[in-house]
Write an enzyme that holds these catalytic residues in place. Structure first.
Site, mmCIF file in Angstrom:
data_model
loop_
_atom_site.group_PDB
_atom_site.id
_atom_site.type_symbol
_atom_site.label_atom_id
_atom_site.label_comp_id
_atom_site.label_asym_id
_atom_site.label_seq_id
_atom_site.Cartn_x
_atom_site.Cartn_y
_atom_site.Cartn_z
ATOM 1 N N ASP A 1 0.092 -10.066 -10.320
ATOM 2 C CA ASP A 1 -1.071 -10.321 -11.173
ATOM 3 C C ASP A 1 -1.458 -9.086 -11.983
ATOM 4 O OD1 ASP A 1 -1.291 -12.879 -9.916
ATOM 5 O OD2 ASP A 1 -2.374 -11.943 -8.261
ATOM 6 N N GLU B 1 -4.309 -21.076 -13.888
ATOM 7 C CA GLU B 1 -4.976 -19.866 -13.407
ATOM 8 C C GLU B 1 -4.526 -18.674 -14.232
ATOM 9 O OE1 GLU B 1 -3.618 -19.957 -9.375
ATOM 10 O OE2 GLU B 1 -1.644 -19.157 -9.879
#
Length: 533
Positions: A68, A221
């Site tokens: 991420d 997401e």
């Protein structure tokens, strides 16, 4: 405002049946990827590094569990950080000036507020912000801020957003501040960015892949908002973070206003592992960034083929802007070397994982797993030794100290001395339910496997020995020495650990080398040596 897929016939969206057929055919006929045309360069402790030294680099940009990625361009400096989950000190900031070579600076989160997921790193009007989603009781999103990237950073402020993950800070054309969230939602921020205004609203319906594709789930997401020219661009991850290697992917949309409407990229998905034969699996969660030479790049994460145990590693993909105001990724499956961006100062990349314990490198190198509020008090360095107070009875409850290792084969060793009644050792640790390793007390060894004690053979070495762990492509062996590593004897226990990963256990973590101390008294760790093989 959101544009639905029913508007595809107008040309605003391009996710109709013809494209679905094309992409389905492409996924089913994707060629197997070839091995890299060259091997990685080697850095500290023989660890692989991306920069090949000839004007090219070879992914991963940062090896090991760096998922991420949140990247910030700040003048001639670049800062990047990653999900740190249950490791504390957490959210280590990395620094680069050329996008290829990175150095860790320091961890900015010392208070355990839960498992840290995908953060947003931003600078607004001279102040740095980190928006931090955590899995806790309850889940929430926090914010911390600082006037310098090196801090001091503020205490976490709870924004009380309990239903969303993966925040992305964005500033509209009208100066309004927003957090874009998972699921195509957003919420307004106050002018100082430290509280929310109003309620969460749904603003975007992400592009959907054909239902014939093998994915983990829709799971929109990781939104990332970038303003470039006349447009705001939103990159989103769909397909699930792990699960099938073909699941995770990158899609994009754009709008002239931060308030929408958002139109889908005509070539979605922009990044998608089409075959398990490719070198990089489950690629997604992308951000755009401009290099020193004004070229554009996408940074995202992926699993290395067959190496789920290494976690999601950071990848860099060249980006091309097209005449119609869209962009595309040019790196293919990232199996081959790529020409580096030019310009910028190349820093020495990475860091040695070996440690002489002259100082305590908590955060930048070592992290506690799921620590108590006073955990850091357990550790100190003294005369070239790490002194670690025992806690609990085994790795399951001892909050071990762990490293991130990014090579598929490595060994590490350490001289360990225990107190009477104490236990210590070296481990390969996924989480408190799944780990392996070897420890000892003054009379017996203790072998750890599958997160359990599996045997307690006699220990003829007493309270001090040198222990070595080798992990060679998931085959684990142990060696012992009573003379500081000049001669070794093999311990009669071997293991295979290819299943110690997220798709077995959950948690989005990696298998990390580390050390632990349990029981009464203090353990002394000296001369920790790591070497990639």
């Amino acid at each position: 405002m959101t544009i639905s897929r029913r508007d595809a016939m107008t040309g605003v969206l391009a996710a109709g049946s013809a494209m679905a057929l094309t992409r389905t055919d492409r996924a089913e006929s994707a060629p197997a990827a070839t091995a890299p045309a060259t091997e990685w360069k080697r850095g500290p402790d023989n660890q692989r590094i991306a920069d090949l030294g000839d004007g090219r680099f070879l992914n991963p940009l940062l090896s090991g569990d760096r998922p991420d990625p949140a990247i910030l361009k700040d003048g001639s400096d670049y800062y990047m950080t990653f999900s740190s989950f249950d490791s504390y000190p957490g959210i280590t900031i990395w620094h680069s000036r050329d996008l290829i070579n990175w150095q860790p600076r320091k961890a900015v989160l010392n208070k355990n507020i839960g498992s840290v997921w995908a953060v947003s790193l931003e600078k607004y009007k001279g102040r740095y912000f980190l928006y931090i989603p955590v899995k806790a009781e309850p889940n929430s999103i926090f914010v911390i801020h600082a006037d310098s990237i090196d801090g001091p950073w503020s205490d976490p402020i709870d924004l009380k957003l309990h239903q969303h993950i993966d925040p992305c800070h964005a500033v509209g054309e009208d100066g309004s501040r927003w957090l874009f969230l998972s699921g195509g939602d957003r919420i307004r921020l106050s002018d100082d960015g430290l509280s929310t205004v109003g309620e969460v609203e749904h603003v975007y319906d992400p592009w959907r892949y054909p239902d014939t594709w093998d994915v983990e789930g829709f799971a929109p997401e990781g939104p990332k908002i970038h303003r470039h020219g006349d447009w705001f661009y939103m990159l989103t991850a769909v397909g699930g973070t792990a699960g099938p290697p073909t699941g995770h992917m990158v899609i994009a949309a754009r709008s002239k206003s931060i308030h929408g409407p958002w139109e889908q990229h005509p070539d979605n998905p922009l990044v998608h592992t089409q075959s398990a034969d490719e070198r990089w699996w489950s690629r997604g969660h992308a951000s755009l960034v401009e290099a020193p030479d004004k070229s554009w790049w996408a940074v995202y994460h992926g699993y290395e083929n067959g190496l789920w145990t290494l976690g999601r590693q950071t990848l860099l993909d060249p980006v091309e802007w097209t005449p119609d105001g869209w962009f595309r990724m040019k790196g293919g499956d990232l199996a081959q070397p790529i020409a580096k961006p030019r310009g910028g100062q190349a820093l020495a990349h990475g860091m040695a994982l070996s440690d002489d314990f002259r100082d305590l490198k908590l955060g930048a190198k070592w992290n506690f797993f799921r620590p108590a509020p006073d955990e850091a008090r357990r550790a100190r360095v003294e005369k070239g030794a790490l002194i670690l107070t025992g806690r609990g009875t085994a790795p399951v409850d001892s909050s071990p100290l762990l490293l991130i290792a990014g090579d598929p084969a490595y060994e590490f060793q350490c001289d360990i001395e225990i107190a009477p009644g104490g236990t210590a050792g070296l481990i390969l640790f996924y989480d408190d339910k799944l780990y392996c390793g070897l420890g000892f007390d003054e009379t017996r060894f203790v072998t750890h496997q599958y997160g359990m004690e599996r045997g307690r053979p006699a220990n003829p070495y007493g309270r001090r020995l040198t222990l070595k762990v080798s992990n060679r492509h998931h085959i684990v062996s142990y060696h012992l020495s009573r003379d500081g590593g000049r001669t070794w004897s093999r311990f009669d226990r071997g293991m295979e650990v290819s299943g110690y990963h997220h798709n077995v256990r959950g948690g989005f973590l990696m298998l990390r080398p580390g050390l632990y101390a349990a029981g009464p008294g203090e353990a002394k760790f000296r001369d920790f040596r790591f070497r990639a093989l």
